[in-house]
Design a protein around this motif. Structure first.
Motif, PDB file in Angstrom:
ATOM      1  N   ASN A  98       0.803  -1.232   0.000  1.00 21.44           N
ATOM      2  CA  ASN A  98       0.000   0.000   0.000  1.00 21.44           C
ATOM      3  C   ASN A  98       0.829   1.271   0.000  1.00 21.44           C
ATOM      4  O   ASN A  98       0.288   2.343   0.093  1.00 21.44           O
ATOM      5  CB  ASN A  98      -0.977   0.048   1.177  1.00 21.44           C
ATOM      6  N   GLU A 109      -2.221   4.568  -1.527  1.00 24.33           N
ATOM      7  CA  GLU A 109      -3.564   4.303  -2.021  1.00 24.33           C
ATOM      8  C   GLU A 109      -4.513   4.446  -0.849  1.00 24.33           C
ATOM      9  O   GLU A 109      -4.340   3.798   0.182  1.00 24.33           O
ATOM     10  CB  GLU A 109      -3.654   2.897  -2.604  1.00 24.33           C
ATOM     11  N   ILE A 113      -8.769   5.756   0.525  1.00 26.34           N
ATOM     12  CA  ILE A 113     -10.153   6.093   0.184  1.00 26.34           C
ATOM     13  C   ILE A 113     -10.431   7.440   0.824  1.00 26.34           C
ATOM     14  O   ILE A 113      -9.862   7.782   1.855  1.00 26.34           O
ATOM     15  CB  ILE A 113     -11.163   5.016   0.633  1.00 26.34           C
ATOM     16  N   TRP A 147      -6.353   4.960   4.950  1.00 27.37           N
ATOM     17  CA  TRP A 147      -5.608   3.871   4.327  1.00 27.37           C
ATOM     18  C   TRP A 147      -5.154   2.895   5.404  1.00 27.37           C
ATOM     19  O   TRP A 147      -5.227   3.184   6.594  1.00 27.37           O
ATOM     20  CB  TRP A 147      -4.434   4.386   3.503  1.00 27.37           C
ATOM     21  N   ASP A 174      -5.735  -1.024   6.866  1.00 26.94           N
ATOM     22  CA  ASP A 174      -6.641  -2.178   6.835  1.00 26.94           C
ATOM     23  C   ASP A 174      -8.052  -1.716   6.488  1.00 26.94           C
ATOM     24  O   ASP A 174      -9.029  -1.969   7.215  1.00 26.94           O
ATOM     25  CB  ASP A 174      -6.639  -2.901   8.193  1.00 26.94           C
ATOM     26  N   ASP A 228     -10.490  -0.434   2.774  1.00 22.35           N
ATOM     27  CA  ASP A 228     -10.564  -0.100   1.354  1.00 22.35           C
ATOM     28  C   ASP A 228     -12.004   0.253   1.014  1.00 22.35           C
ATOM     29  O   ASP A 228     -12.872   0.264   1.882  1.00 22.35           O
ATOM     30  CB  ASP A 228      -9.994  -1.211   0.463  1.00 22.35           C
ATOM     31  N   ARG A 229     -12.229   0.564  -0.256  1.00 21.73           N
ATOM     32  CA  ARG A 229     -13.542   1.066  -0.648  1.00 21.73           C
ATOM     33  C   ARG A 229     -14.637   0.004  -0.539  1.00 21.73           C
ATOM     34  O   ARG A 229     -15.775   0.312  -0.220  1.00 21.73           O
ATOM     35  CB  ARG A 229     -13.481   1.622  -2.064  1.00 21.73           C
ATOM     36  N   ASN A 230     -14.281  -1.238  -0.814  1.00 15.65           N
ATOM     37  CA  ASN A 230     -15.253  -2.326  -0.707  1.00 15.65           C
ATOM     38  C   ASN A 230     -15.238  -2.878   0.707  1.00 15.65           C
ATOM     39  O   ASN A 230     -14.190  -3.212   1.227  1.00 15.65           O
ATOM     40  CB  ASN A 230     -14.912  -3.442  -1.696  1.00 15.65           C
ATOM     41  N   LYS A 242     -11.559  -6.215   6.538  1.00 14.56           N
ATOM     42  CA  LYS A 242     -11.238  -4.796   6.445  1.00 14.56           C
ATOM     43  C   LYS A 242     -12.177  -3.973   7.320  1.00 14.56           C
ATOM     44  O   LYS A 242     -13.293  -4.383   7.622  1.00 14.56           O
ATOM     45  CB  LYS A 242     -11.362  -4.295   4.997  1.00 14.56           C
ATOM     46  N   ASP A 246     -11.718   6.107  -4.364  1.00 15.18           N
ATOM     47  CA  ASP A 246     -10.292   5.811  -4.325  1.00 15.18           C
ATOM     48  C   ASP A 246      -9.497   7.081  -4.610  1.00 15.18           C
ATOM     49  O   ASP A 246      -9.925   7.924  -5.410  1.00 15.18           O
ATOM     50  CB  ASP A 246      -9.927   4.758  -5.370  1.00 15.18           C
TER      51      ASP A 246
END
Length: 177
Positions: A4, A18, A20, A113, A115, A117-119, A124, A157
């Motif tokens: 990441n 990277e 969100i 950022w 642990d 993410d977007r999903n 997570k 993202d």
């Protein structure tokens, strides 16, 4: 990218990560008349059976700048970012206030950022950012502001530059920009 983090190609010190983000949004003075928006709550949820960690950056610009005038942005903490650790099957609330009056009034951006993410996935963290009016002495919100509410599904993202150290969120979970 496996971890990441990616080295920045710029001459400045810092890493591109990277993330969100909510994107930039404005929290108005008034919520439901005669109440004002006086705090932003960040809710983290860990649905997994392991401890999860995320970093986040809070960016704020003060209100009241004339049209066409560029408004400086401040970050909290200065030259760094916050770190939170959420235990398995637990939730965590972080309260954020700014220097404006009322304290949530202004332009904000939250980026996360680690642990996360977007999903929303089993392994997570989930996150939600909500501005509103506190109930009593807080931290619960009496009213949320629909225009300044970001459930996890609305995050996008982003690649952001991270400079400075990670700082644990203070005991008590209150951040002042």
């Amino acid at each position: 990218m496996n971890n990441n983090f990616e080295e920045s190609s710029s001459e400045e010190s810092g890493n591109m990560v990277e993330a969100i983000t909510t994107g930039v949004f404005h929290v108005p003075v008034d919520n439901q008349a005669p109440d004002s928006n006086d705090m932003i709550n960040i809710y983290f949820k860990n649905p997994s059976s392991k401890t999860l960690t995320a970093n986040f950056l809070v960016e704020f610009s003060s209100p009241g700048v004339a049209p066409g005038v560029q408004n400086p942005e401040i970050s909290s903490p200065p030259n760094g970012n916050w770190t939170v650790t959420v235990l398995p099957h637990h939730s965590l609330l972080i309260v954020v206030t700014g220097p404006a009056s009322p304290p949530a009034f202004g332009t904000w951006r939250f980026s996360f950022w680690g642990d996360i993410d977007r999903n929303e996935k089993k392994n997570k963290l989930s996150v939600e950012v909500i501005a509103g009016r506190i109930f009593g002495s807080g931290p619960d919100l009496a009213f949320d502001d629909a225009g300044a509410t970001f459930p996890h599904g609305l995050f996008v993202d982003a690649d952001i530059e991270v400079t400075g150290p990670s700082v644990p969120v203070p005991t008590g979970g209150i951040i002042s920009v």
